[in-house]
Design a protein around this motif. Sequence first.
Motif, PDB file in Angstrom:
ATOM      1  N   VAL A   7     -20.068 -20.819   7.222  1.00 55.71           N
ATOM      2  CA  VAL A   7     -19.688 -19.428   7.463  1.00 55.71           C
ATOM      3  C   VAL A   7     -18.507 -19.080   6.575  1.00 55.71           C
ATOM      4  O   VAL A   7     -17.593 -19.890   6.400  1.00 55.71           O
ATOM      5  N   LEU A   8     -18.507 -17.860   6.015  1.00 54.53           N
ATOM      6  CA  LEU A   8     -17.370 -17.344   5.257  1.00 54.53           C
ATOM      7  C   LEU A   8     -16.716 -16.208   6.038  1.00 54.53           C
ATOM      8  O   LEU A   8     -17.406 -15.412   6.682  1.00 54.53           O
ATOM      9  N   VAL A   9     -15.372 -16.142   5.977  1.00 57.24           N
ATOM     10  CA  VAL A   9     -14.637 -15.054   6.621  1.00 57.24           C
ATOM     11  C   VAL A   9     -13.676 -14.467   5.588  1.00 57.24           C
ATOM     12  O   VAL A   9     -13.010 -15.211   4.855  1.00 57.24           O
ATOM     13  N   CYS A  10     -13.619 -13.134   5.541  1.00 56.14           N
ATOM     14  CA  CYS A  10     -12.785 -12.445   4.545  1.00 56.14           C
ATOM     15  C   CYS A  10     -11.801 -11.519   5.240  1.00 56.14           C
ATOM     16  O   CYS A  10     -12.106 -10.927   6.279  1.00 56.14           O
ATOM     17  N   GLY A  11     -10.607 -11.372   4.645  1.00 54.38           N
ATOM     18  CA  GLY A  11      -9.592 -10.460   5.167  1.00 54.38           C
ATOM     19  C   GLY A  11      -9.826  -9.029   4.726  1.00 54.38           C
ATOM     20  O   GLY A  11     -10.936  -8.634   4.379  1.00 54.38           O
ATOM     21  N   ASP A  12      -8.759  -8.232   4.725  1.00 50.20           N
ATOM     22  CA  ASP A  12      -8.869  -6.807   4.381  1.00 50.20           C
ATOM     23  C   ASP A  12      -9.459  -6.622   2.990  1.00 50.20           C
ATOM     24  O   ASP A  12      -8.906  -7.098   1.991  1.00 50.20           O
ATOM     25  N   VAL A  13     -10.562  -5.911   2.909  1.00 49.64           N
ATOM     26  CA  VAL A  13     -11.197  -5.641   1.614  1.00 49.64           C
ATOM     27  C   VAL A  13     -10.631  -4.365   0.996  1.00 49.64           C
ATOM     28  O   VAL A  13     -10.356  -4.309  -0.201  1.00 49.64           O
ATOM     29  N   ARG A  14     -10.502  -3.324   1.806  1.00 52.51           N
ATOM     30  CA  ARG A  14      -9.931  -2.039   1.394  1.00 52.51           C
ATOM     31  C   ARG A  14     -10.556  -1.505   0.112  1.00 52.51           C
ATOM     32  O   ARG A  14      -9.861  -1.081  -0.813  1.00 52.51           O
ATOM     33  N   GLY A  15     -11.883  -1.553   0.064  1.00 56.06           N
ATOM     34  CA  GLY A  15     -12.608  -0.940  -1.043  1.00 56.06           C
ATOM     35  C   GLY A  15     -12.786  -1.806  -2.272  1.00 56.06           C
ATOM     36  O   GLY A  15     -13.464  -1.389  -3.218  1.00 56.06           O
ATOM     37  N   ARG A  16     -12.241  -3.003  -2.281  1.00 60.38           N
ATOM     38  CA  ARG A  16     -12.391  -3.883  -3.455  1.00 60.38           C
ATOM     39  C   ARG A  16     -13.681  -4.696  -3.317  1.00 60.38           C
ATOM     40  O   ARG A  16     -13.672  -5.925  -3.264  1.00 60.38           O
ATOM     41  N   PHE A  17     -14.790  -3.987  -3.246  1.00 64.03           N
ATOM     42  CA  PHE A  17     -16.075  -4.626  -2.957  1.00 64.03           C
ATOM     43  C   PHE A  17     -16.545  -5.517  -4.101  1.00 64.03           C
ATOM     44  O   PHE A  17     -17.013  -6.624  -3.882  1.00 64.03           O
ATOM     45  N   LYS A  18     -16.422  -5.013  -5.320  1.00 64.09           N
ATOM     46  CA  LYS A  18     -16.899  -5.769  -6.477  1.00 64.09           C
ATOM     47  C   LYS A  18     -16.182  -7.110  -6.584  1.00 64.09           C
ATOM     48  O   LYS A  18     -16.814  -8.161  -6.742  1.00 64.09           O
ATOM     49  N   GLN A  19     -14.856  -7.104  -6.478  1.00 64.62           N
ATOM     50  CA  GLN A  19     -14.079  -8.335  -6.585  1.00 64.62           C
ATOM     51  C   GLN A  19     -14.423  -9.298  -5.460  1.00 64.62           C
ATOM     52  O   GLN A  19     -14.590 -10.509  -5.686  1.00 64.62           O
ATOM     53  N   TYR A  57     -24.094  -1.084  -4.755  1.00 65.23           N
ATOM     54  CA  TYR A  57     -24.765  -1.945  -3.778  1.00 65.23           C
ATOM     55  C   TYR A  57     -25.701  -1.124  -2.896  1.00 65.23           C
ATOM     56  O   TYR A  57     -26.763  -1.604  -2.484  1.00 65.23           O
ATOM     57  N   ARG A  58     -25.330   0.113  -2.635  1.00 62.85           N
ATOM     58  CA  ARG A  58     -26.180   0.984  -1.818  1.00 62.85           C
ATOM     59  C   ARG A  58     -27.484   1.326  -2.535  1.00 62.85           C
ATOM     60  O   ARG A  58     -28.549   1.372  -1.911  1.00 62.85           O
ATOM     61  N   ASN A  59     -27.395   1.580  -3.834  1.00 63.70           N
ATOM     62  CA  ASN A  59     -28.602   1.996  -4.561  1.00 63.70           C
ATOM     63  C   ASN A  59     -29.405   0.818  -5.123  1.00 63.70           C
ATOM     64  O   ASN A  59     -30.416   1.014  -5.799  1.00 63.70           O
ATOM     65  N   GLY A  60     -28.950  -0.400  -4.849  1.00 63.52           N
ATOM     66  CA  GLY A  60     -29.720  -1.574  -5.231  1.00 63.52           C
ATOM     67  C   GLY A  60     -29.463  -2.102  -6.626  1.00 63.52           C
ATOM     68  O   GLY A  60     -30.087  -3.091  -7.037  1.00 63.52           O
ATOM     69  N   HIS A  61     -28.544  -1.495  -7.369  1.00 60.05           N
ATOM     70  CA  HIS A  61     -28.235  -2.000  -8.713  1.00 60.05           C
ATOM     71  C   HIS A  61     -27.475  -3.321  -8.645  1.00 60.05           C
ATOM     72  O   HIS A  61     -27.543  -4.130  -9.575  1.00 60.05           O
TER      73      HIS A  61
END
Length: 527
Positions: A7-19, A57-61
């Motif tokens: 399992v992976l757990v991540c902290g605050d992303v705050r819009g940095r989805f690509k990274q 990511y939403r549009n599948g690219h």
Amino acid sequence: MDQKIKVLVCGDVRGRFKQMFQRVESINKKAGPFEILLCVGDFFSEDEKQNEELIAYRNGHKHIPVPTYILGPNNKNVQAYYENTQDGEICSNLTYLGKRGLYTLSSGVKIAYISGLERPAGATEQEFYFGLDDIEAVRNSCLVNKSSASDYRGVDILLSSPWPHGITTNDGQENKNTSKLLSFLCRDIKPRYHFCAMSKKYFEPAPYRLPSDQITQLELCTRFISLADVGNAEKEKYIYALSLTPVEKMRVMELIQKTTIEIKCPFADLNFNDIKLKGDATESKQYFFDMESKNDRGKCFSGGNDRQHKKPKVQQWDQEICWFCLSCPSVEKHLIITIGTHFYLALAKGPINDYHILCCSINHIPCAAQLTEEDWKELLRFKKALKKFFKAQNQVVCFTERNYKTSHLQINVFALDEGLAWKIPHAFEDKSEEFNLEFETIPQLADSQMLPQQGPYFVAELPNDTTLITRQMKHFPIHFARDVFCSENLLNCDEKVDWRACKLDMDAEKDLVKNFREKFAKYDFTS
């Protein structure tokens, strides 16, 4: 030895989805595969432009490499990003867990979660605050079906955005976002791991041990971990990798084994007398097996999964209101036909014919793939008894299970005249073509290991001792099984595809249950 679950757990992303997703992809290639990615803290940014990274990511690219589950909003500026989701799905492989609940993976890992911040006195907003009612719901979901203190072993993971009150950093400072209600929840459900965020720092103190109490006789250990922001300038840890065996599969000695360094329980000196619960899952019978409940509000059984109250924007599975849990305080006991040790039979709500029933697990188990050997033996015993019963009625029987958009194991039992038996495979074939589904044919189910151990599935056991199975579950039609049996090829009653269209009044339901119970009595091994 049981295989470890990653399992992976991540902290605050705050819009940095690509990274974040690029980092996850790299970790997954090197050390995976990981079953799930869990995100705590702020997932979306208050800056609308920053959130545009998710469009690809939403549009599948771009593809999200690991199934990702996130908590809800912590402020009103990001609430809009959680609205209008389809059963929590934001895009492919990205799902909003909901405000609160207990999520069990197919591997058996139990994840308790609570979204938002503790509601301050006088606050009117609801969406990003939690209160005592939410804490109690999560607590009772974890404790339900545990009939004694020796049964409870804790949960594997607890997710929250704020810290519980009482935990301090090495310099004695407490995070500004804390919650006493969370401390109460931690004390009672005893998670092995508790992940938080919103501190902008990575902090992992030595584990603390929770003393035995009225909930469990075991002294269980919790590891508290607060993760930093994605892309923080200090390069502090924001992703945590876990490899664990589910608590339910661990030996007691492993659970209670002391670590070399442990700290005092941070909640030991907190006074929780001001936290008054409506009901106590360790004392009130309604959370176990209470067939004498006087509360008749709501419904607990359905031929489908639609609820009679207005559907929320995001489905939240809560065991204390689960339609199929015998521990549900509003259980419709008049629908129950017979009860075994691990399973019970009940009339389906809105049955397609007089012999349409459900075979459900007594314990809150999401799917047949998670059944123990003992559970499976009783399930096979029920199926064998039902086959004999229906054969005496000159009928054949088909068992279907949909492990998709449901949290409780329910097997639909469909009986038809023997003369229609040869048509059943063709009816499934026709409907699978109609809905563009592909099924695999496998032998008769002999044990739970023949079912997918991870992810959703639909399975149908046919009278010819073959089994149809599919894992093609994206946009899977909820009423697929009813579609098949109500089709022109079989019962020719399309008007009954939706169970709500053929609901019966209580007297009619009682008559069907009485009739079935009387005819089934000679085959009923539970009596």
